[in-house]
Motif scaffolding. Structure first.
Motif, PDB file in Angstrom:
ATOM      1  N   VAL A 104      50.356  44.694  75.243  1.00  0.00           N
ATOM      2  CA  VAL A 104      51.820  44.681  75.049  1.00  0.00           C
ATOM      3  C   VAL A 104      52.319  43.259  74.821  1.00  0.00           C
ATOM      4  O   VAL A 104      53.123  43.008  73.923  1.00  0.00           O
ATOM      5  CB  VAL A 104      52.533  45.339  76.257  1.00  0.00           C
ATOM      6  CG1 VAL A 104      54.032  45.055  76.240  1.00  0.00           C
ATOM      7  CG2 VAL A 104      52.275  46.836  76.285  1.00  0.00           C
ATOM      8  N   VAL A 131      59.528  45.780  71.416  1.00  0.00           N
ATOM      9  CA  VAL A 131      58.089  46.060  71.473  1.00  0.00           C
ATOM     10  C   VAL A 131      57.652  46.290  72.911  1.00  0.00           C
ATOM     11  O   VAL A 131      56.887  47.219  73.203  1.00  0.00           O
ATOM     12  CB  VAL A 131      57.268  44.918  70.821  1.00  0.00           C
ATOM     13  CG1 VAL A 131      55.795  45.034  71.140  1.00  0.00           C
ATOM     14  CG2 VAL A 131      57.484  44.918  69.319  1.00  0.00           C
ATOM     15  N   GLU A 168      56.135  49.922  73.485  1.00  0.00           N
ATOM     16  CA  GLU A 168      54.686  49.912  73.709  1.00  0.00           C
ATOM     17  C   GLU A 168      54.320  50.183  75.162  1.00  0.00           C
ATOM     18  O   GLU A 168      53.335  50.863  75.445  1.00  0.00           O
ATOM     19  CB  GLU A 168      54.075  48.592  73.250  1.00  0.00           C
ATOM     20  CG  GLU A 168      53.940  48.472  71.759  1.00  0.00           C
ATOM     21  CD  GLU A 168      53.020  49.545  71.178  1.00  0.00           C
ATOM     22  OE1 GLU A 168      51.842  49.641  71.597  1.00  0.00           O
ATOM     23  OE2 GLU A 168      53.485  50.291  70.313  1.00  0.00           O
ATOM     24  N   ARG A 197      54.763  53.951  75.679  1.00  0.00           N
ATOM     25  CA  ARG A 197      53.721  54.708  74.969  1.00  0.00           C
ATOM     26  C   ARG A 197      52.369  54.574  75.661  1.00  0.00           C
ATOM     27  O   ARG A 197      51.693  55.563  75.937  1.00  0.00           O
ATOM     28  CB  ARG A 197      53.610  54.220  73.526  1.00  0.00           C
ATOM     29  CG  ARG A 197      52.580  54.996  72.680  1.00  0.00           C
ATOM     30  CD  ARG A 197      52.477  54.446  71.277  1.00  0.00           C
ATOM     31  NE  ARG A 197      51.868  53.137  71.210  1.00  0.00           N
ATOM     32  CZ  ARG A 197      50.548  52.904  71.291  1.00  0.00           C
ATOM     33  NH1 ARG A 197      49.709  53.897  71.471  1.00  0.00           N
ATOM     34  NH2 ARG A 197      50.089  51.667  71.199  1.00  0.00           N
ATOM     35  N   ARG A 198      51.996  53.367  75.981  1.00  0.00           N
ATOM     36  CA  ARG A 198      50.676  53.146  76.576  1.00  0.00           C
ATOM     37  C   ARG A 198      50.583  53.697  77.997  1.00  0.00           C
ATOM     38  O   ARG A 198      49.541  54.191  78.403  1.00  0.00           O
ATOM     39  CB  ARG A 198      50.331  51.662  76.534  1.00  0.00           C
ATOM     40  CG  ARG A 198      50.069  51.169  75.115  1.00  0.00           C
ATOM     41  CD  ARG A 198      49.921  49.655  75.064  1.00  0.00           C
ATOM     42  NE  ARG A 198      49.792  49.167  73.726  1.00  0.00           N
ATOM     43  CZ  ARG A 198      48.628  48.951  73.112  1.00  0.00           C
ATOM     44  NH1 ARG A 198      47.493  49.176  73.743  1.00  0.00           N
ATOM     45  NH2 ARG A 198      48.601  48.497  71.879  1.00  0.00           N
TER      46      ARG A 198
END
Length: 131
Positions: free
Chosen positions: A88, A107, A111, A114-115
């Motif tokens: 990230v 971001v 991110e 999502r991760r």
């Protein structure tokens, strides 16, 4: 001494005692007051994904600001969480170079979410328990 007239300095403890006994229970009611339920904190537990997002998001922002020190264990991260953090931060730094701080923040938010969701897919972290 005149009958029916109290002497000076004499206290009448009975009316005071009756007053205290009558009023004191009103102020010591242990039941919640009207509207108290609206001000109490939620009893909902924080999900593992929310904890992951919060923890990694915090450390990603600290890394980007240059305030993070120590290794992943000192930050309270597992090895897998550290891998997410590293990815990230790398993506956010790249985006910051292109679009600035707002792009880097986007971001980090996207991110990390999502991760962390991928990591906890199926109800728990994938892989070994210590990962």
């Amino acid at each position: 001494m005149t009958p029916g007239v109290p002497r000076r300095g004499r206290r009448r403890p009975l009316p005071l005692a009756l007053f205290v006994c009558a009023v004191l229970p009103l102020g010591c009611d242990s039941r919640p007051h009207e509207g108290a339920a609206h001000n109490s904190p939620s009893a909902r537990a924080t999900s593992p994904i929310e904890l992951c997002v919060s923890l990694i998001g915090h450390w990603a922002r600290e890394e980007l600001a240059g305030r993070a020190a120590g290794d992943f264990m000192q930050k309270g991260l597992s090895g897998a969480q550290n891998e997410i953090l590293t990815a990230v931060v790398a993506a956010a730094r790249e985006e910051r170079g292109r679009t600035g701080a707002e792009g880097a923040e986007r971001v980090v938010a996207v991110e990390t979410e999502r991760r962390c969701a991928e990591r906890h897919e199926g109800g728990g972290p994938t892989g070994h328990p210590w990962r």
